[in-house]
Design an enzyme around this catalytic site. Structure first.
Site, short mmCIF file in Angstrom:
data_model
loop_
_atom_site.label_atom_id
_atom_site.label_comp_id
_atom_site.label_asym_id
_atom_site.label_seq_id
_atom_site.Cartn_x
_atom_site.Cartn_y
_atom_site.Cartn_z
N HIS A 8 103.33 1.41 72.80
CA HIS A 8 104.60 0.83 72.34
C HIS A 8 105.72 1.87 72.33
CE1 HIS A 8 104.24 3.10 68.63
NE2 HIS A 8 102.95 2.81 68.68
N GLU A 82 96.18 -0.74 66.49
CA GLU A 82 95.82 0.67 66.36
C GLU A 82 94.54 0.84 65.55
OE1 GLU A 82 95.48 3.41 67.55
OE2 GLU A 82 97.41 4.44 67.33
#
Length: 219
Positions: A8, A82
């Site tokens: 990201h 994550e």
């Protein structure tokens, strides 16, 4: 299948150097927004057919310009979020202390010690199973190219565990900057080969050189 694993764009906690893994997490900085806006051009030569994002807001914001440019719906999946920092959440993610412990644990999973548990978080079996499931779903669509907008530690750990030409020393020594991309080809059945890592060609694992330092890079 061609698989693009995209980190990201930059977030405020990336700038602050904190281990930031909880859902939904922060949005993007101004730089992060520019990084996201650059993805359609960066992937101009990629025939992306399916696009996945994690449950963290930053991946969805990063993927939005690409989704709009290609007319794709970003599919939100928890499996590519994550690696949970658990008790280490929001601690400094530098190369010492919490950050070192975090990445050492993640890379231990890639090396096969999947029963090891992140303090207060998940173990390697749980992480790899959830990430594998989304990759398998993408492969099951029949798409020739799939993009997964995910997270730095998750991408490096999964690639080291699943790509036959990426070992832990390589993944530990090669950080992935915001919107950096690891490109692989293969399938869940036949296995994966990494083609490039942040724009550089990936050499066979046995030629990857000495182990790099384990770097804290949650996010």
């Amino acid at each position: 299948m061609r698989l693009l694993l995209v980190r990201h764009g930059e977030t405020p906690n990336n700038v602050a150097g904190l281990l930031d893994t909880a859902v939904p997490g922060p949005g993007l900085t101004e730089l992060g927004e520019r990084q996201a806006a650059a993805l359609p051009q960066a992937f101009a030569d990629e025939d992306i057919e399916v696009l996945y994002v994690s449950t963290l807001v930053r991946t969805q914001l990063t993927a939005a310009p690409l989704a709009a440019a290609r007319g794709l719906e970003a599919r939100v999946r928890d499996g590519i979020r994550e690696i949970s920092a658990g008790d280490l959440e929001l601690l400094p993610g530098d190369t010492a202390g919490a950050g070192l412990q975090y990445m050492r644990t993640a890379f231990a999973w890639a090396a096969g010690d999947v029963d090891l548990r992140m303090p207060g978080g998940e173990n390697g079996t749980e992480f790899l199973a959830r990430y594998d499931a989304v990759v398998a779903e993408a492969a099951g669509t029949g798409a020739a190219t799939a993009a997964l907008v995910s997270h730095g530690a998750a991408i490096r750990t999964w690639a080291a565990a699943r790509a036959h030409n990426v070992d832990v020393p390589f993944a530990a020594g090669h950080r992935l900057a915001n919107t950096g991309t690891v490109i692989l080809e293969g399938s869940p059945t036949d296995g994966w080969k990494a083609l490039s890592w942040a724009g550089a060609t990936v050499v066979p694992a046995e030629e990857s050189g000495p182990a790099g330092r384990a770097l804290g890079e949650a996010g």
